[in-house]
Design an enzyme around this catalytic site. Structure first.
Site, PDB file in Angstrom:
ATOM      1  N   CYS A  46      64.709 -13.044  44.276  1.00 59.95           N
ATOM      2  CA  CYS A  46      63.952 -12.495  45.414  1.00 59.95           C
ATOM      3  C   CYS A  46      64.893 -12.079  46.540  1.00 59.95           C
ATOM      4  O   CYS A  46      64.669 -11.056  47.203  1.00 59.95           O
ATOM      5  CB  CYS A  46      62.963 -13.527  45.949  1.00 59.95           C
ATOM      6  SG  CYS A  46      61.747 -14.044  44.745  1.00 59.95           S
TER       7      CYS A  46
HETATM    8  C1  BEZ Z   1      64.057 -16.004  41.902  1.00 62.01           C
HETATM    9  O1  BEZ Z   1      63.616 -15.250  42.761  1.00 62.01           O
HETATM   10  O2  BEZ Z   1      65.243 -16.104  41.691  1.00 62.01           O
HETATM   11  C2  BEZ Z   1      63.119 -16.849  41.097  1.00 62.01           C
HETATM   12  C3  BEZ Z   1      61.926 -17.268  41.643  1.00 62.01           C
HETATM   13  C4  BEZ Z   1      61.095 -18.081  40.892  1.00 62.01           C
HETATM   14  C5  BEZ Z   1      61.443 -18.400  39.594  1.00 62.01           C
HETATM   15  C6  BEZ Z   1      62.634 -17.926  39.043  1.00 62.01           C
HETATM   16  C7  BEZ Z   1      63.479 -17.138  39.801  1.00 62.01           C
END
Ligand code: BEZ
Length: 212
Positions: A46
């Site tokens: 994210c």
């Molecule tokens: C991420 O944004 O890295 C992420 C968020 C939730 C689960 C896995 C990855």
């Protein structure tokens, strides 16, 4: 919770965001819109996505598209995380992020898919036209970051095909030849597209990108 489909009216809402309380329709005005969710603040994928979205803002602005992001974390969390995004991605987060703590907007747009995760939103993308109709829906799992070049490409296609009687073929990019809409008879196509129509098959007619 409702299941939204292409052509449906995008639900309006008023929500707390990192740029204050905003009404979605007022924020969009007559622009196109992209509403996209991400699973959680302070997560690696994210962080890269929001940094990338910020770097693409000039491109979206040039296409008259306004972005709004969403996660189910609160305002304080967003504020702290934005500092991290700006530091690590070397950019300024220049669009609002909804603090959807009560998951009201996430439910409105069906962004929580319980068989993937009970509480976190998946990576949803809704592209909304100036008529407030939903033009495109994409859903990615948490483990796969989105391709913002593809979002620009799809906006180019949506905008071109909403103003011209054409469709865009596989892997189309702005400036490449396009397909004449199947509903247009070939004699009419020659009039509509003076740059030329190549009839490969009666149902497969190509013409140069009419915006070029
Ligand atoms: C991420 O944004 O890295 C992420 C968020 C939730 C689960 C896995 C990855």
């Amino acid at each position: 919770m409702s299941s939204l489909r292409l052509g449906d009216t995008a639900p309006d809402f008023t929500a707390d965001t990192s740029m204050g309380t905003l009404n979605f329709y007022d924020y969009l005005e007559d622009s196109w819109g992209i509403l996209f969710s991400h699973p959680a603040d302070f997560t690696p994928v994210c962080t890269t996505e929001l940094g990338t979205a910020a770097k693409f803002k000039d491109e979206f602005d040039a296409r008259n598209v306004r972005m709004m992001a969403l996660s189910v974390d609160d305002q304080n969390s967003h504020s702290a995380w934005i500092k991290d995004i700006e530091e690590t991605q070397h950019t300024k987060v220049n669009f609002p992020i909804i603090a959807d703590v009560d998951r009201r907007v996430a439910d409105l747009y069906d962004m929580i898919h319980p068989n993937a995760d009970d509480t976190l939103t998946v990576r949803s993308v809704f592209i909304i036209g100036p008529d407030k109709k939903i033009k495109l829906i994409l859903t990615y799992p948490a483990s796969t970051g989105r391709n913002f070049y593809e979002l620009l490409r799809v906006v180019d296609s949506l905008q071109l095909t909403s103003y011209h009687k054409v469709a865009t073929p596989a892997n189309w990019e702005k400036g490449h030849d396009v397909v004449v809409s199947p509903s247009i008879p070939t004699p009419e196509a020659h009039q509509l597209f003076p740059a030329g129509v190549e009839e490969i098959k009666p149902y497969l007619r190509m013409t140069p990108d009419p915006r070029e």
